[in-house]
Design a protein around this motif. Structure first.
Motif, short mmCIF file in Angstrom:
data_model
loop_
_atom_site.label_atom_id
_atom_site.label_comp_id
_atom_site.label_asym_id
_atom_site.label_seq_id
_atom_site.Cartn_x
_atom_site.Cartn_y
_atom_site.Cartn_z
N ALA A 197 0.28 0.06 7.90
CA ALA A 197 0.57 1.04 8.94
C ALA A 197 1.68 1.99 8.47
O ALA A 197 2.71 1.55 7.96
CB ALA A 197 0.99 0.35 10.23
N VAL A 198 1.44 3.28 8.64
CA VAL A 198 2.45 4.30 8.35
C VAL A 198 3.02 4.76 9.68
O VAL A 198 2.31 5.37 10.48
CB VAL A 198 1.84 5.49 7.58
N PRO A 199 4.29 4.44 9.98
CA PRO A 199 4.86 4.80 11.28
C PRO A 199 4.91 6.31 11.50
O PRO A 199 5.21 7.07 10.58
CB PRO A 199 6.28 4.21 11.22
N ARG A 208 -4.84 -14.98 6.36
CA ARG A 208 -5.94 -14.11 5.93
C ARG A 208 -5.73 -12.65 6.31
O ARG A 208 -6.01 -11.75 5.54
CB ARG A 208 -7.26 -14.60 6.54
N ASN A 209 -5.26 -12.43 7.54
CA ASN A 209 -5.12 -11.07 8.05
C ASN A 209 -3.65 -10.69 8.14
O ASN A 209 -2.90 -11.28 8.92
CB ASN A 209 -5.76 -10.95 9.45
N PHE A 210 -3.24 -9.71 7.36
CA PHE A 210 -1.84 -9.27 7.33
C PHE A 210 -1.71 -7.87 7.92
O PHE A 210 -2.62 -7.05 7.81
CB PHE A 210 -1.33 -9.22 5.89
N LEU A 211 -0.56 -7.64 8.52
CA LEU A 211 -0.20 -6.31 9.01
C LEU A 211 1.16 -5.95 8.46
O LEU A 211 2.13 -6.68 8.66
CB LEU A 211 -0.17 -6.27 10.54
N ASP A 212 1.24 -4.83 7.74
CA ASP A 212 2.52 -4.31 7.27
C ASP A 212 2.87 -3.13 8.17
O ASP A 212 2.24 -2.07 8.12
CB ASP A 212 2.42 -3.86 5.82
N MET A 213 3.90 -3.30 9.01
CA MET A 213 4.23 -2.32 10.04
C MET A 213 4.86 -1.05 9.48
O MET A 213 4.87 -0.01 10.15
CB MET A 213 5.16 -2.95 11.08
N ASN A 214 5.41 -1.12 8.28
CA ASN A 214 6.03 0.05 7.65
C ASN A 214 5.68 0.01 6.16
O ASN A 214 6.49 -0.36 5.32
CB ASN A 214 7.54 0.05 7.87
N ALA A 215 4.46 0.42 5.84
CA ALA A 215 3.91 0.18 4.51
C ALA A 215 4.49 1.08 3.42
O ALA A 215 4.50 0.70 2.26
CB ALA A 215 2.39 0.35 4.55
N TYR A 216 4.93 2.28 3.78
CA TYR A 216 5.46 3.27 2.83
C TYR A 216 4.43 3.56 1.74
O TYR A 216 3.45 4.25 1.99
CB TYR A 216 6.79 2.78 2.26
N TYR A 268 -2.22 5.26 10.81
CA TYR A 268 -0.98 5.73 11.43
C TYR A 268 -0.70 4.88 12.66
O TYR A 268 -1.62 4.40 13.31
CB TYR A 268 -1.10 7.19 11.86
N GLN A 269 0.56 4.71 12.99
CA GLN A 269 0.90 3.96 14.19
C GLN A 269 2.27 4.37 14.72
O GLN A 269 3.23 4.46 13.96
CB GLN A 269 0.89 2.45 13.92
N ASN A 270 2.32 4.63 16.01
CA ASN A 270 3.58 4.84 16.70
C ASN A 270 3.95 3.51 17.35
O ASN A 270 3.29 3.07 18.29
CB ASN A 270 3.44 5.94 17.75
N TRP A 271 5.00 2.86 16.87
CA TRP A 271 5.34 1.53 17.34
C TRP A 271 6.05 1.51 18.68
O TRP A 271 6.45 0.45 19.16
CB TRP A 271 6.14 0.78 16.28
N CYS A 272 6.18 2.67 19.30
CA CYS A 272 6.64 2.71 20.69
C CYS A 272 5.46 2.58 21.64
O CYS A 272 5.64 2.54 22.86
CB CYS A 272 7.39 4.02 20.97
#
Length: 278
Positions: free
Chosen positions: A149-151, A123-131, A172-176
């Motif tokens: 998420a836009v890195p 049901r709940n998806f996360l795209d870490m680099n959506a572009y 927006y997300q900084n994956w560090c």
């Protein structure tokens, strides 16, 4: 009953009334600063007290930024930011090709992961680099939602506006760093080239641990990246007690980019022996 028509806000008049809030200028230097703010981590960026106006228009009836197509057609329509040429390096044909590519990729995913093809499984998806949001758009017919998420990365183009213009949700997300998640956990995480993108910024293990934190038990992950990167990831997820396998690219085995499918397992202890039970 006759209602008075609301008058449009004139930014110049608004500035005269609220002198303490200057209007942000769009000189080349300040455009550079705006891009720099996106590239830096927001918590370390000094805030400016100003008003950012909408894009200029030639007529009062003209829509600033460009008109949006009605939903759901807007999902695959050319976003105004792209058709107007606001995003450097992203043309209309780039958007169309990206949309078609992700339709084929999601179709391939469902052939490999039968649970992804099962309606209602996730049901709940996360795209870490959506572009451009192509992955989420390709899942439109499924009963689920995707956080795009836009890195935050120095050489990345800020495409979050395109995602919103498509009618999708994003951030927006900084994956560090840790992600402020909603909902508490995700059923499914998609990571396209994230580890190559951040290889000089932070450790692979840190990103994987953050993925483990926000992924529910028995949730699934798809990671696309160079084969050498995926082999290192596979060793790490084995230590994290995830079950995973690496498969070929949808175009065939000769592509260096491969795909890793993984499932987070419950951490359980072995059953007690009769002696231990005593």
């Amino acid at each position: 009953m006759v209602m008075n028509r609301a008058k449009p806000i004139n930014c110049s008049i608004f500035k005269q009334v609220y002198q303490s809030f200057p209007i942000t200028s769009y000189s080349p230097h300040q455009k550079h600063l705006t891009n720099k703010i996106f590239n830096l981590w927001s918590r370390y960026t000094k805030l400016e007290k100003c008003l950012t106006p909408l894009p200029e228009v030639s007529d009062i009836k003209e829509i600033a930024g460009g008109p949006l197509t009605k939903w759901p057609q807007r999902l695959n329509a050319i976003p105004p930011r792209i058709s107007s040429g606001s995003l450097t390096g992203i043309a209309e044909n780039t958007f169309v090709e990206n949309t078609e590519v992700w339709k084929k990729r999601v179709e391939y995913y469902k052939k490999i992961d039968y649970q992804l093809a099962e309606t209602g499984r996730y049901r709940n998806f996360l795209d870490m680099n959506a572009y451009l949001g192509g992955f989420a758009a390709a899942l439109f017919d499924d009963p689920l939602w995707v956080m795009n998420a836009v890195p935050v990365k120095a050489d990345q183009i800020n495409t979050l506006g395109v995602i919103y213009e498509r009618g999708l949700i994003g951030t927006y997300q900084n994956w560090c760093e840790a992600m402020s998640t909603y909902p508490r956990t995700y059923d499914f995480i998609h990571a396209d080239s994230i580890f190559s993108l951040y290889k000089d910024r932070c450790e692979m293990e840190d990103i994987l641990l953050e993925m483990d934190r926000i992924l529910r038990p028995e949730g699934s992950v798809i990671i696309r990246d160079d084969v050498d990167v995926l082999l290192k990831i596979k060793k790490n997820i084995d230590a994290m007690q995830w079950e995973g396998r690496i498969v070929d690219h949808e175009k065939g085995p000769h592509e260096r980019e491969k795909i890793l499918f993984a499932v987070k397992q419950y951490w359980t202890t072995s059953p007690l022996t009769p002696k231990q039970d005593q």
